[in-house]
Design a protein around this motif. Structure first.
Motif, PDB file in Angstrom:
ATOM      1  N   LEU A 202       1.027  -1.261   0.112  1.00 54.70           N
ATOM      2  CA  LEU A 202      -0.579  -0.005   0.219  1.00 54.70           C
ATOM      3  C   LEU A 202       1.183   1.180  -0.122  1.00 54.70           C
ATOM      4  CD1 LEU A 202      -2.578  -1.113   2.686  1.00 54.70           C
ATOM      5  CD2 LEU A 202      -3.392  -0.646   0.065  1.00 54.70           C
ATOM      6  N   ALA A 205       2.200   1.240  -3.781  1.00 59.33           N
ATOM      7  CA  ALA A 205       0.948   1.742  -3.928  1.00 59.33           C
ATOM      8  C   ALA A 205       0.399   3.861  -4.176  1.00 59.33           C
ATOM      9  CB  ALA A 205      -0.009   1.169  -4.272  1.00 59.33           C
ATOM     10  N   LEU A 206       1.367   4.267  -3.239  1.00 60.89           N
ATOM     11  CA  LEU A 206       0.908   5.507  -3.246  1.00 60.89           C
ATOM     12  C   LEU A 206       2.306   6.397  -3.480  1.00 60.89           C
ATOM     13  CD1 LEU A 206      -1.228   5.395   0.742  1.00 60.89           C
ATOM     14  CD2 LEU A 206      -2.417   5.958  -1.618  1.00 60.89           C
ATOM     15  N   ARG A 212       3.055   3.396  -8.747  1.00 62.49           N
ATOM     16  CA  ARG A 212       1.731   4.986  -8.187  1.00 62.49           C
ATOM     17  C   ARG A 212       0.306   4.116  -8.925  1.00 62.49           C
ATOM     18  NH1 ARG A 212       3.163  10.399  -7.732  1.00 62.49           N
ATOM     19  NH2 ARG A 212       4.386   9.774  -5.664  1.00 62.49           N
ATOM     20  N   SER A 213       0.002   3.761  -8.535  1.00 64.24           N
ATOM     21  CA  SER A 213      -2.072   3.984  -9.361  1.00 64.24           C
ATOM     22  C   SER A 213      -2.756   3.437  -9.201  1.00 64.24           C
ATOM     23  CB  SER A 213      -1.240   2.170 -10.303  1.00 64.24           C
ATOM     24  OG  SER A 213      -1.639   1.550 -10.107  1.00 64.24           O
ATOM     25  N   ARG A 214      -4.093   2.993  -9.297  1.00 63.27           N
ATOM     26  CA  ARG A 214      -5.700   3.425  -8.437  1.00 63.27           C
ATOM     27  C   ARG A 214      -5.641   1.741  -8.727  1.00 63.27           C
ATOM     28  NH1 ARG A 214     -10.623   6.646 -10.294  1.00 63.27           N
ATOM     29  NH2 ARG A 214     -10.329   4.672 -11.554  1.00 63.27           N
ATOM     30  N   GLY A 215      -5.225   1.333  -9.651  1.00 66.78           N
ATOM     31  CA  GLY A 215      -5.289  -0.496 -10.004  1.00 66.78           C
ATOM     32  C   GLY A 215      -4.753  -0.802  -8.276  1.00 66.78           C
ATOM     33  N   ARG A 216      -3.384  -0.523  -8.404  1.00 72.03           N
ATOM     34  CA  ARG A 216      -2.547  -0.697  -7.756  1.00 72.03           C
ATOM     35  C   ARG A 216      -3.332  -1.172  -6.323  1.00 72.03           C
ATOM     36  NH1 ARG A 216       1.277   0.356 -11.188  1.00 72.03           N
ATOM     37  NH2 ARG A 216       3.518  -1.568 -11.473  1.00 72.03           N
ATOM     38  N   LEU A 217      -3.124  -0.033  -5.975  1.00 70.90           N
ATOM     39  CA  LEU A 217      -3.977   0.359  -4.396  1.00 70.90           C
ATOM     40  C   LEU A 217      -5.481  -0.300  -3.898  1.00 70.90           C
ATOM     41  CD1 LEU A 217      -3.082   2.813  -2.322  1.00 70.90           C
ATOM     42  CD2 LEU A 217      -5.080   3.859  -2.794  1.00 70.90           C
ATOM     43  N   LEU A 218      -6.360  -0.496  -5.140  1.00 70.35           N
ATOM     44  CA  LEU A 218      -8.025  -0.973  -4.433  1.00 70.35           C
ATOM     45  C   LEU A 218      -7.417  -2.397  -4.720  1.00 70.35           C
ATOM     46  CD1 LEU A 218      -9.710   1.154  -7.412  1.00 70.35           C
ATOM     47  CD2 LEU A 218      -9.781   1.258  -4.581  1.00 70.35           C
TER      48      LEU A 218
END
Length: 510
Positions: A202, A205-206, A212-218
């Motif tokens: 996390l 991903a942030l 850094r990507s929304r896909g990885r974070l989600l």
């Protein structure tokens, strides 16, 4: 004319650019990993007998199903992941051999699925993935638990697959689903391990531009939450909430608190399977060979990854390989920290996720040594080659006998439960019945068809089962019956005078 490398004049096999754009992998890339998975299955079957009786934890998980009834207590630290794994067999058969065959196949498949995503991460050196799986799979506790109904190997493979997929340059929907699935499996098996590895992912991903990507974070958040959800639901249904379950789990494990448990983890390197307490055990230096080699190989792997990229790439992908491996190292350390500084006892299996995540950089380090052996000529080359081969042979010479030896120990120790049951039957203790004793009374009660008296239960048991201990004051007049021919000496069964008299022939009663 194809471009050649300036140092050798030969065609480069792959480039980091190939790795980043995610070209298709060939069957040749897969072959070393498949071969290692097959060897893992064969070695585990050779070293750990399929007829080995179920251990204490395995009994707890298997007894959720009718063929393995009666059910034993399912305490707060346990999760529903292992019952889910064994359900295809345990729902309809009580065959230990069949269950262990199923788990051997399952663990070998998990080994493949756990390490395969790394073929794209180290596409410049795909053989490293097979070497990494071999290093992990050669550890004695990985081999011992290959056919066991235990969660740790599957936790290790879940986090290894998730980290490998996370490191892809532009993970598509399938890769993102794989990240979520890997973390979900890990959290379903061992919630603390899944959460520990999710934290650095996390953060990456942030905070890290390359990841850094929304896909990885989600994907990370979704997988972790999916794995934790069954545990949280059960916490409210059975334990009165998440906080209450955490408190109960801590109590069962002897009180989780800040402490230095590193010594316990290292003491358990050669066994026992559970070092609790570890005061009477000592660390054998020979058994620590892997922990001596591991940091050296990981350091060599990080160094080699940086040099590979420096020689073959420039611009935005410079240092990508080393950066990827550093995230794996950070995740490995995160998985180990709770067991080093919170859990007041040791077990080799607890660190399987750490070993799996460190295996790829260690494999790259080992291959760097092999490359080094190819460069010089004459005596220097032979010396390095002999040294590398010697390291591998010494590693196997330590790990394989440990797997075999601990399996033999468990055959004897678990056989004691049947011997104790025979003595109970001889002296009139029959199901349904209550047994009391030290902590090992739970599997003994299961084997004998009885129930173990839980803490705080004031009912009088039908018998006491103790090893090397005197009965409590209220049972001082109970008849003592030693259990003969036990693997672990000192077992005795204590039965009340009434039961003892009832089962004594009339002509022998005083």
């Amino acid at each position: 004319m194809p471009e050649t490398t300036p140092s050798t004049g030969r065609l480069p096999s792959r480039s980091p650019h190939h790795r980043l754009v995610g070209s298709r992998l060939s069957a040749r890339d897969d072959f070393p990993l498949l071969a290692v998975c097959l060897a893992f299955a064969v070695l585990s079957l050779a070293l750990v007998p399929l007829t080995l009786s179920l251990g204490w934890d395995e009994i707890v998980y298997a007894s959720r199903f009718p063929p393995y009834a009666p059910a034993t207590p399912f305490s707060a630290p346990r999760t529903r992941g292992v019952p889910l794994l064994i359900s295809p067999v345990a729902t309809w058969s009580d065959s230990t051999v069949l269950l262990r065959v199923w788990l051997t196949l399952l663990s070998s498949a998990a080994l493949y699925l756990g390490f395969r995503p790394w073929l794209r991460v180290v596409a410049h050196r795909p053989v490293a993935v097979g070497v990494a799986a071999g290093l992990y799979g050669s550890l004695w506790f990985a081999l011992f638990y290959a056919n066991a109904a235990m969660p740790n190997h599957y936790t290790a493979m879940g986090v290894t697959a998730a980290v490998g997929l996370f490191l892809g340059a532009r993970p598509g929907r399938l890769a993102l689903a794989g990240i979520a699935a890997g973390l979900a499996v890990a959290a379903l098996m061992r919630p603390n391990d899944g959460a520990a590895v999710a934290v650095p992912l996390l953060a990456a991903a942030l905070l890290v531009p390359a990841w850094r990507s929304r896909g990885r974070l989600l994907a990370v958040m979704g997988g972790l939450l999916a794995g934790l959800l069954p545990w949280a639901i059960e916490a409210y249904v059975r334990f009165g909430g998440v906080r209450a379950r955490l408190t109960a789990a801590s109590d069962v494990q002897g009180g989780l608190r800040p402490l230095a448990a590193i010594e316990a983890q290292f003491t358990a390197l050669d066994g026992p399977l559970l070092c609790r307490p570890c005061a009477a055990d000592q660390l054998r230096i020979v058994a620590a060979e892997w922990w001596i080699l591991l940091p050296l190989l990981v350091a060599a792997g990080l160094w080699a990854a940086g040099r590979t990229v420096d020689a073959m790439a420039a611009g935005p992908i410079l240092g990508a390989a080393r950066r990827d491996l550093w995230l794996a190292v950070v995740a490995a350390v995160a998985a180990a920290l709770p067991y080093f500084f919170l859990v007041p006892y040791g077990a080799p299996r607890f660190l399987l996720p750490t070993h799996a995540l460190l295996a790829v950089p260690a494999a790259l380090g080992l291959l760097a040594l092999v490359d080094r052996a190819r460069r010089p000529a004459g005596r220097a080359r032979r010396t390095i080659a002999v040294g590398v081969v010697g390291l591998l042979v010494a590693h196997l010479a330590v790990q394989l006998p440990l797997a075999f030896g601990n399996a033999r120990i468990q055959v004897g120790a678990r056989g004691d439960w049947d011997r104790i049951t025979d003595v109970l039957y001889e002296h009139g203790v029959r199901a349904p019945c209550l047994l009391k004793g030290n902590t090992s009374v739970i599997p003994i009660a299961y084997v004998s068809g009885c129930s173990a008296v839980r803490h705080g239960d004031r009912r009088q048991p039908a018998a006491l089962v103790l090893r090397g201990k005197k009965p409590p004051r209220w049972a001082r007049d109970w008849r003592r019956h030693p259990v003969p021919d036990t693997y672990a000496p000192g077992w005795a069964v204590f039965v009340p005078p009434v039961t003892a008299l009832r089962n004594t022939p009339p002509d022998m009663r005083s």
